[in-house]
Write a protein that holds these residues in place. Sequence first.
Motif, PDB file in Angstrom:
ATOM      1  N   THR A 124       0.873  -1.170   0.000  1.00  0.00           N
ATOM      2  CA  THR A 124       0.000   0.000   0.000  1.00  0.00           C
ATOM      3  C   THR A 124       0.914   1.225   0.000  1.00  0.00           C
ATOM      4  O   THR A 124       1.582   1.494   1.002  1.00  0.00           O
ATOM      5  CB  THR A 124      -0.913  -0.014   1.237  1.00  0.00           C
ATOM      6  OG1 THR A 124      -1.722  -1.191   1.181  1.00  0.00           O
ATOM      7  CG2 THR A 124      -1.799   1.216   1.273  1.00  0.00           C
ATOM      8  N   TYR A 336     -13.294   3.575   0.724  1.00  0.00           N
ATOM      9  CA  TYR A 336     -12.418   3.853  -0.421  1.00  0.00           C
ATOM     10  C   TYR A 336     -13.000   5.057  -1.140  1.00  0.00           C
ATOM     11  O   TYR A 336     -14.210   5.115  -1.371  1.00  0.00           O
ATOM     12  CB  TYR A 336     -12.361   2.647  -1.356  1.00  0.00           C
ATOM     13  CG  TYR A 336     -11.501   1.541  -0.787  1.00  0.00           C
ATOM     14  CD1 TYR A 336     -10.156   1.423  -1.146  1.00  0.00           C
ATOM     15  CD2 TYR A 336     -12.017   0.649   0.139  1.00  0.00           C
ATOM     16  CE1 TYR A 336      -9.364   0.425  -0.597  1.00  0.00           C
ATOM     17  CE2 TYR A 336     -11.225  -0.347   0.693  1.00  0.00           C
ATOM     18  CZ  TYR A 336      -9.898  -0.452   0.323  1.00  0.00           C
ATOM     19  OH  TYR A 336      -9.106  -1.435   0.869  1.00  0.00           O
ATOM     20  N   ASP A 362      -4.080   4.663  -1.790  1.00  0.00           N
ATOM     21  CA  ASP A 362      -4.117   3.252  -2.173  1.00  0.00           C
ATOM     22  C   ASP A 362      -3.594   3.126  -3.596  1.00  0.00           C
ATOM     23  O   ASP A 362      -2.930   2.170  -3.948  1.00  0.00           O
ATOM     24  CB  ASP A 362      -5.555   2.742  -2.087  1.00  0.00           C
ATOM     25  CG  ASP A 362      -5.652   1.242  -2.294  1.00  0.00           C
ATOM     26  OD1 ASP A 362      -4.892   0.509  -1.644  1.00  0.00           O
ATOM     27  OD2 ASP A 362      -6.486   0.800  -3.102  1.00  0.00           O
ATOM     28  N   VAL A 372      -7.722   5.367   0.848  1.00  0.00           N
ATOM     29  CA  VAL A 372      -8.413   4.556   1.859  1.00  0.00           C
ATOM     30  C   VAL A 372      -8.548   5.432   3.087  1.00  0.00           C
ATOM     31  O   VAL A 372      -7.582   6.081   3.499  1.00  0.00           O
ATOM     32  CB  VAL A 372      -7.592   3.326   2.307  1.00  0.00           C
ATOM     33  CG1 VAL A 372      -8.480   2.330   3.028  1.00  0.00           C
ATOM     34  CG2 VAL A 372      -6.886   2.680   1.166  1.00  0.00           C
TER      35      VAL A 372
END
Lengths: 480, 124
Positions: A124, A336, A362, A372
């Motif tokens: 990530t 998200y 993300d 995120v």
Amino acid sequence: MEYKTSAASAAGADDSARRRFLKLASTAAAASVLPVGVGAAAPAQPGYDVVVVGGGFAGVTAARELAHRGARVLLLEARNRLGGRTFHANFGERKVELGGTWIHYTQPHVWAEVMRYGMEIAETPGVAHPDRVLWMSEGKVLEIPVMENWALLEDALKRFHAEAGEVFERPFMAGLSAAGRKLDHLSIADRMAAMDMSPAQRDLMNAMMATNCHGPIASGAYTEMLRWWSLVDGDAARLLYSCARYKLKDGTSTLIERMAEDGGFDVRLSTAVVELSQDAAGVSLVTEADERISARFAVVAVPVNTAGQIEFSPPLRPGKTAMAKEHHAGKGHKLYLKVKGRLETLIFFAPETELFTMVFTDQPGEDGGVLVAFGPPVDGRVDLNDPKAVEPFVRRFLPHLAVEQVLGYDWGLDPYSRGTWCTLRPGQFGKHLEDLRAREGRVFFAGADIATGWRGFIDGAIESGLQVGQAVAAELRGRA
Amino acid sequence: MSRSVPLRAVVAILGVLAVPAPALAADIGESGFVQCAACHPAAAGQPHGVGPNLHGRFGQAIAGTPGFVFSRALRKREGVWTEAELDRWLADPQAYAPGTKMAYAGLKDPAQRRAVIEYLKTLR
């Protein structure tokens, strides 16, 4: 250790072969006394050794371990998918993890599965290597060089966790030490209140801690954070990386499917259990569709918040029923955000009074990307499904961005989770954990919520599933 | 007789105006459907997901999709998925069927709901 494990498997295999033989023999015997034709019309119902309730990582792990030792296992899952509080789902053209996501090599149980099945890892970016770190303090957005920000956070984390060494001699200890019991009444907020910090440092720390416990810092127990700190050997970077750096490239669903395929147990989806009773001979379960299923043992691998939805007879220990009412602290949201406009690789924080406490990239991009975002419960005050309701918060940090789409999963509304990851509330560790972990006759309990190490993580679910699988296998061997 | 002519004309005019509007709404609805698509497949013949496949469900019985196990809460609702029923359901699923297993707080914006419903109507 290796020798014992393989010996146990061998014993299990022999045992299974013997049982298969006995079953065949008894079918033949039964057929011999029945009128011709009846035996063929009513084939013997295969008896299960173990019924596992709940198809998250804990339940699937326990079922696999037991099936590999030769037990006949049936796994019942209420949802129409495996995975529990992990959910790899479509978000437009791509897939995202709406629940549990991150794993790390500090997490031995899940990492062993990664190695065993040769799973690919992805990073990530916003946590692995952020180019910018911003945070909100006293209503203003602050930004200093990444490493200076990190020094500020690390200093607070080290002082906050000062008692970790006396409370946890080492990680993965099931009980709470005497030193821990003395501190168990404290919330994260209580401990932070005793620290000397600038407002900027305090708000940064609040953001981090409210994200960790996925709720207001007054709701999470200080001992829980000490447990995390013990798991990372007091290394602040490793703490952050353990929580949000590495994930499964092809999704959590790929790992759980591999485990289930490899398991050799029966699975029934969309089968919620409403009653579970036991006597000296075995367990009996009733499904929502009023079907009765029996077995010799049961493994209940459901979230502690949902145990009240199954009627247990005899009733469960007080700690289990108390947790089903009190719930743990994890009640926040994870969203998200698909944004338009240049998105760098960054991370930003805000105290728990804001909509989100931690947001990171993300997927970066010149014309847009995906963030995120984690935040405490909003209790209906903000419509989290509306991109326009979420956008003002993002724009305070990055005014050029437009939020085009949002996607989350409301784990609090889902009757089969009633919350997100488990962080115990003050007092629950000392008061309830022993009860939560205890077997009750022929019924065993598993789950990320009751793991000793990475409680609340995928690793904890697997840890618990392995232990319970082993315990039930030992019972089956003893009684074969 | 004298009344039926203008009425027919009104219907015709409305028809002309109404055709592009739902089509446009359906486009916006497809975008709004992103939140539904995490759990609901929508292509014909696709197996059910966490939620049932929504292809061809508009106008069909509530909680009637073959092969999907619905909550007791939703099974208690009678009738078919009309625009009005869908609107109430999508606005606040927990109020419409208390105890539903659809873990969604609701689509609060009426225009967004309208758009998603128009999109659902195109899935046939």
